[in-house]
Structures are given as C-alpha cells and as structure tokens.
Design an enzyme around this catalytic site. Sequence first.
Site, PDB file in Angstrom:
ATOM      1  NE  ARG A   1      -3.254   0.356   3.051  1.00  0.00           N
ATOM      2  CZ  ARG A   1      -4.012   0.313   4.161  1.00  0.00           C
ATOM      3  NH1 ARG A   1      -4.704  -0.762   4.437  1.00  0.00           N
ATOM      4  NH2 ARG A   1      -4.062   1.340   4.967  1.00  0.00           N
TER       5      ARG A   1
ATOM      6  NE  ARG B   1      -2.169   4.185   7.702  1.00  0.00           N
ATOM      7  CZ  ARG B   1      -1.688   3.002   7.334  1.00  0.00           C
ATOM      8  NH1 ARG B   1      -0.558   2.935   6.654  1.00  0.00           N
ATOM      9  NH2 ARG B   1      -2.317   1.900   7.647  1.00  0.00           N
TER      10      ARG B   1
END
Length: 209
Positions: free
Chosen positions: A153, A164
């Site tokens: 990813r 994140r």
Amino acid sequence: MILIGPPGAGKGTQAAFLVDTFRIPHISSGDMLRAAVKEGTALGKQADEFMKKGALVPDDLVIGMIIERIGKPDAQGGFMLDGFPRTAPQADALDQALKRAGVDLDVVLLIEVPDGLILERITGRRSDPQTGTIYHIKFNPAPADVVARLVHRKDDTEEAFGARLAKYHSETTPIIPFYEQRGLLRRVDGVGTPAEVTARIKTALADLS
Ligand code: AP5
Ligand code: MG
C-alpha cells in the site's frame, strides 16, 4: 458491528473470520476509498491526496459513501464496519442514520495493539489485488504462486504511518468512550498470532454467533 483499532491492528485480517461466522458484509472504508482511487472517480481523486500522506479523508466525503453503502440490500441483515467511524462527526452521523433506519448496533469490537508493535506489521504488509487477501512478509507469508502479484500500500511507508497513528490517537480514540458508555464496547488484545487473536474474538463474541 463496528471494528475499531489502530492502523495495522488486524481489523482486515480478523474481518475475514468474522464474515464467515456472521455472514454479513465487510464494509471497509479504506478498501472502498482505495477502489475509488484505482477507478479514478471524482471521490477517488480527492481522497488520494489525503490517503497517501496518511491524513484522514474529509468527513463529508466518507460519511456519504458509508451511509449509502449500509443502505444497500446486502447490508439489511447486518454489516461489519471496518475503519468507520473514526472521528466524532462520523460517529454522530452514523448514529443518526441508524436511528432513522431503526437499526441498533450490537457490538463495537476494539482490537488493541501497543504503538511499538505496529510499524513492523505495516511495513511488512502485502495484499493480493486479485483476492483482497492480506499477507505479511514475516507474520503471514503468501504462497509462492501469488508472491509476484502482491502489492504494497502507498500509505504503508514509515512516514505516512506516523501520521496515521497520530490521527488514530487524536481523532479516533476519543470516540471509544461514546460506545463504552452505551455498553457496546468489547476489547480484545491484538498481540499474538492472528490465530490467537481470532480465538480471543470468538470468546468475546460467543453470545452473538
Ligand atoms: P484503512 O484502510 O482503514 O487503514 P487503517 O485503519 O490504517 O488500518 P489498516 O488497514 O492499515 O490495518 P488493519 O487493522 O486492517 O490491519 P491488517 O489486518 O491489514 O484506511 C486507510 C486510509 O484511508 C486512512 O489513512 C485514511 O486516509 C482513509 N480513510 C479510511 N477510512 C476513513 C474514514 N473513516 N475517515 C477518513 N479517512 C478514512 O494487518 C496489518 C498487517 O499486519 C498485515 O500484514 C497482517 O498480515 C499483519 N497482521 C495482522 N494481524 C497480525 C498479528 N496478530 N500478528 C502479526 N501480524 C499481524
Ligand atoms: Mg485494513
């Protein structure tokens, strides 16, 4: 059902078992947004800018997408949300939508993993674009015949991961008490092998299956 946990906690991995047990669709906001990016839709183009940096996609874009999805026929017998809600406005919007539809949440499952264990899970993750199966180069290696097609990813870099994780602590952990106060929250220790975590989830949800 809602699945909550930090990035790399194992939400997607455990969802595979939950889908088999409860026969309800797995609705992952991250998977839906990645599909929109891949298809190059208007939503995907907007979302991509936020996702690759590890920032959250704006609430108005994500809320509309999820509320529409849970209104689809396959979600009428129940659904499992993964990665949504992750801000207070998203939790409020979901609450209102469920009230309007006369739907009660059964459980909010929190998979807990300490920050220090997550980076290795994230940087070693590989996914199969054909089947959606999630692998890990060390903890869950893929069979030899699929290795060549695995993808990493874009937001699984050390830099985006830091953003994140920070967003998880600043935006998502504050919504946990909202569900805890309503008696919906069940906590599961996400440290151990994926099979060990699955066994704990089975025990935690034994009264529901
Ligand atoms: P999203 O796709 O939701 O990512 P995330 O929450 O960061 O969670 P991950 O998918 O990274 O982790 P996971 O818990 O599913 O772990 P997995 O099972 O894969 O969101 C991505 C982005 O989209 C966001 O940053 C944001 O930009 C946007 N977005 C999405 N939803 C949004 C929303 N509601 N609002 C705004 N923006 C939104 O496991 C990870 C790895 O660990 C794998 O390699 C796996 O094999 C391995 N593993 C799993 N379990 C174990 C174990 N027990 N031991 C060892 N390894 C394990
Ligand atoms: Mg996931």
